[in-house]
Design a protein around this motif. Structure first.
Motif, PDB file in Angstrom:
ATOM      1  N   ILE A 184       0.853  -1.183   0.000  1.00  0.00           N
ATOM      2  CA  ILE A 184       0.000   0.000   0.000  1.00  0.00           C
ATOM      3  C   ILE A 184       0.889   1.233   0.000  1.00  0.00           C
ATOM      4  O   ILE A 184       1.904   1.291   0.701  1.00  0.00           O
ATOM      5  N   GLY A 185       0.534   2.213  -0.805  1.00  0.00           N
ATOM      6  CA  GLY A 185       1.341   3.427  -0.837  1.00  0.00           C
ATOM      7  C   GLY A 185       1.175   4.195  -2.129  1.00  0.00           C
ATOM      8  O   GLY A 185       0.237   3.962  -2.906  1.00  0.00           O
ATOM      9  N   ILE A 186       2.111   5.106  -2.368  1.00  0.00           N
ATOM     10  CA  ILE A 186       2.057   5.989  -3.536  1.00  0.00           C
ATOM     11  C   ILE A 186       3.071   5.520  -4.574  1.00  0.00           C
ATOM     12  O   ILE A 186       4.237   5.255  -4.247  1.00  0.00           O
ATOM     13  N   TYR A 187       2.617   5.447  -5.818  1.00  0.00           N
ATOM     14  CA  TYR A 187       3.457   5.017  -6.929  1.00  0.00           C
ATOM     15  C   TYR A 187       3.449   6.101  -8.006  1.00  0.00           C
ATOM     16  O   TYR A 187       2.503   6.885  -8.119  1.00  0.00           O
ATOM     17  N   THR A 188       4.512   6.132  -8.760  1.00  0.00           N
ATOM     18  CA  THR A 188       4.639   7.104  -9.844  1.00  0.00           C
ATOM     19  C   THR A 188       4.387   6.416 -11.185  1.00  0.00           C
ATOM     20  O   THR A 188       4.841   5.299 -11.405  1.00  0.00           O
ATOM     21  N   TYR A 189       3.678   7.074 -12.054  1.00  0.00           N
ATOM     22  CA  TYR A 189       3.427   6.525 -13.385  1.00  0.00           C
ATOM     23  C   TYR A 189       3.877   7.515 -14.454  1.00  0.00           C
ATOM     24  O   TYR A 189       3.945   8.728 -14.233  1.00  0.00           O
ATOM     25  N   TYR A 190       4.185   6.970 -15.614  1.00  0.00           N
ATOM     26  CA  TYR A 190       4.581   7.799 -16.756  1.00  0.00           C
ATOM     27  C   TYR A 190       3.959   7.208 -18.013  1.00  0.00           C
ATOM     28  O   TYR A 190       4.046   6.004 -18.258  1.00  0.00           O
ATOM     29  N   VAL A 191       3.304   8.048 -18.803  1.00  0.00           N
ATOM     30  CA  VAL A 191       2.663   7.620 -20.042  1.00  0.00           C
ATOM     31  C   VAL A 191       3.211   8.451 -21.202  1.00  0.00           C
ATOM     32  O   VAL A 191       3.327   9.670 -21.098  1.00  0.00           O
ATOM     33  N   GLU A 192       3.535   7.774 -22.262  1.00  0.00           N
ATOM     34  CA  GLU A 192       3.998   8.438 -23.486  1.00  0.00           C
ATOM     35  C   GLU A 192       3.231   7.839 -24.655  1.00  0.00           C
ATOM     36  O   GLU A 192       3.068   6.608 -24.728  1.00  0.00           O
ATOM     37  N   TYR A 193       2.728   8.671 -25.569  1.00  0.00           N
ATOM     38  CA  TYR A 193       1.880   8.146 -26.631  1.00  0.00           C
ATOM     39  C   TYR A 193       1.945   9.010 -27.883  1.00  0.00           C
ATOM     40  O   TYR A 193       2.367  10.175 -27.847  1.00  0.00           O
ATOM     41  N   THR A 194       1.510   8.410 -28.984  1.00  0.00           N
ATOM     42  CA  THR A 194       1.314   9.104 -30.249  1.00  0.00           C
ATOM     43  C   THR A 194      -0.067   8.716 -30.767  1.00  0.00           C
ATOM     44  O   THR A 194      -0.344   7.537 -30.998  1.00  0.00           O
ATOM     45  N   LYS A 195      -0.938   9.703 -30.932  1.00  0.00           N
ATOM     46  CA  LYS A 195      -2.309   9.428 -31.360  1.00  0.00           C
ATOM     47  C   LYS A 195      -2.345   8.985 -32.825  1.00  0.00           C
ATOM     48  O   LYS A 195      -1.585   9.481 -33.660  1.00  0.00           O
ATOM     49  N   SER A 196      -3.220   8.026 -33.096  1.00  0.00           N
ATOM     50  CA  SER A 196      -3.436   7.626 -34.478  1.00  0.00           C
ATOM     51  C   SER A 196      -4.127   8.760 -35.232  1.00  0.00           C
ATOM     52  O   SER A 196      -4.732   9.652 -34.651  1.00  0.00           O
ATOM     53  N   ILE A 197      -4.038   8.720 -36.537  1.00  0.00           N
ATOM     54  CA  ILE A 197      -4.648   9.665 -37.480  1.00  0.00           C
ATOM     55  C   ILE A 197      -3.951  11.017 -37.426  1.00  0.00           C
ATOM     56  O   ILE A 197      -3.434  11.492 -38.427  1.00  0.00           O
ATOM     57  N   THR A 198      -3.899  11.664 -36.245  1.00  0.00           N
ATOM     58  CA  THR A 198      -3.285  12.996 -36.171  1.00  0.00           C
ATOM     59  C   THR A 198      -1.786  12.927 -35.933  1.00  0.00           C
ATOM     60  O   THR A 198      -1.078  13.915 -36.152  1.00  0.00           O
ATOM     61  N   SER A 199      -1.274  11.784 -35.434  1.00  0.00           N
ATOM     62  CA  SER A 199       0.162  11.613 -35.097  1.00  0.00           C
ATOM     63  C   SER A 199       0.622  12.603 -34.033  1.00  0.00           C
ATOM     64  O   SER A 199       1.815  12.876 -33.895  1.00  0.00           O
ATOM     65  N   GLU A 200      -0.334  13.126 -33.255  1.00  0.00           N
ATOM     66  CA  GLU A 200       0.012  14.050 -32.167  1.00  0.00           C
ATOM     67  C   GLU A 200       0.667  13.283 -31.021  1.00  0.00           C
ATOM     68  O   GLU A 200       0.158  12.266 -30.560  1.00  0.00           O
ATOM     69  N   LYS A 201       1.812  13.788 -30.553  1.00  0.00           N
ATOM     70  CA  LYS A 201       2.534  13.151 -29.455  1.00  0.00           C
ATOM     71  C   LYS A 201       2.170  13.811 -28.129  1.00  0.00           C
ATOM     72  O   LYS A 201       1.878  15.000 -28.068  1.00  0.00           O
ATOM     73  N   GLY A 202       2.205  13.020 -27.058  1.00  0.00           N
ATOM     74  CA  GLY A 202       1.899  13.563 -25.745  1.00  0.00           C
ATOM     75  C   GLY A 202       2.465  12.676 -24.657  1.00  0.00           C
ATOM     76  O   GLY A 202       2.915  11.552 -24.900  1.00  0.00           O
ATOM     77  N   SER A 203       2.452  13.192 -23.446  1.00  0.00           N
ATOM     78  CA  SER A 203       2.933  12.423 -22.304  1.00  0.00           C
ATOM     79  C   SER A 203       2.152  12.833 -21.066  1.00  0.00           C
ATOM     80  O   SER A 203       1.534  13.907 -21.022  1.00  0.00           O
ATOM     81  N   LEU A 204       2.187  11.960 -20.071  1.00  0.00           N
ATOM     82  CA  LEU A 204       1.446  12.192 -18.832  1.00  0.00           C
ATOM     83  C   LEU A 204       2.235  11.580 -17.691  1.00  0.00           C
ATOM     84  O   LEU A 204       2.718  10.455 -17.780  1.00  0.00           O
ATOM     85  N   LYS A 205       2.386  12.339 -16.611  1.00  0.00           N
ATOM     86  CA  LYS A 205       3.136  11.861 -15.450  1.00  0.00           C
ATOM     87  C   LYS A 205       2.421  12.264 -14.181  1.00  0.00           C
ATOM     88  O   LYS A 205       1.848  13.345 -14.089  1.00  0.00           O
ATOM     89  N   GLY A 206       2.403  11.366 -13.185  1.00  0.00           N
ATOM     90  CA  GLY A 206       1.731  11.690 -11.935  1.00  0.00           C
ATOM     91  C   GLY A 206       1.894  10.594 -10.912  1.00  0.00           C
ATOM     92  O   GLY A 206       2.678   9.646 -11.107  1.00  0.00           O
TER      93      GLY A 206
END
Length: 212
Positions: A184-206
């Motif tokens: 039990i506790g706090i964990y860190t996550y990281y997401v990195e992605y490229t959207k289909s069709i638009t090829s827009e790149k993005g990331s998310l961390k928290g």
């Protein structure tokens, strides 16, 4: 009965299915009789009405009405039983109903939405993998129905150790590490992605809190 060159009467639903005979005499004195049945139709709803619909801008479909009629005309100026919407709003179609010859009308509200531009990627702040079937998996939530060309989702413990990783945006972490329940506790996550069709790149961390 009266002699006249025209026949007029007030429309009354009680006259439905009455048979009317007209006797005609030409200039030579020849007599002709013509009979017809008057059928009256009360106001009624459109058959098979289409529901109001929302389309994504890159997935617009043809609207095809099946109202058992003919002479379809749209408020856009187009003719025919189908139309390809190109704006958000009311599409009004007028037509002649086959079995009544009545002028009918229907309105279909169409919303065109920029599903790609409005697509969001986010993650919850906590989850409880206790096996009760609710909130057991920690996964990214997205409205990007078109998916991703590239996707990476990593989860780390407080010492920076990678404890979960996936390239499938449909998968998530079940709260285990090396086959055992994670602490039990706090964990860190990281997401990195490229959207289909638009090829827009993005990331998310928290951070996400694991509770049981």
């Amino acid at each position: 009965m009266q002699n006249t060159n025209s026949l007029t009467f007030n429309l009354d639903t009680a006259l439905d299915h009455n048979i009317y005979s007209v006797q005609m005499v030409d200039e030579c004195g020849n007599s002709y009789v013509s009979s017809s049945m008057l059928e009256v139709f009360l106001p009624h709803l459109v058959e098979n009405p289409l529901p109001d619909t929302t389309f994504c801008l890159h997935e617009i479909e043809v609207i095809n009405v099946e109202y058992n009629g003919h002479d379809y005309q749209w408020n856009t100026g187009e003719f025919g039983s189908y139309i390809l919407p190109d704006y958000s709003g009311d599409y009004i179609v007028n037509y002649i109903e086959n079995h009544t010859n009545c002028l009918m009308s229907d309105t279909i509200n169409i919303t065109l939405e920029d599903c790609i531009g409005n697509c969001v990627v986010l993650a919850p702040t906590g989850f409880s993998p206790d096996g009760n079937g609710a909130n057991d998996i920690f996964r990214v939530v997205t409205s990007c129905n078109e998916g991703f060309d590239y996707y990476l989702f990593n989860v780390y413990n407080r010492w920076g150790e990678l404890i979960f990783s996936t390239n499938d945006w449909r998968q998530g972490w079940d709260g285990t590490y090396k086959g055992r329940d994670a602490e039990i506790g706090i964990y860190t996550y990281y997401v990195e992605y490229t959207k289909s069709i638009t090829s827009e790149k993005g990331s998310l961390k928290g951070n996400v809190t694991l509770i049981r």
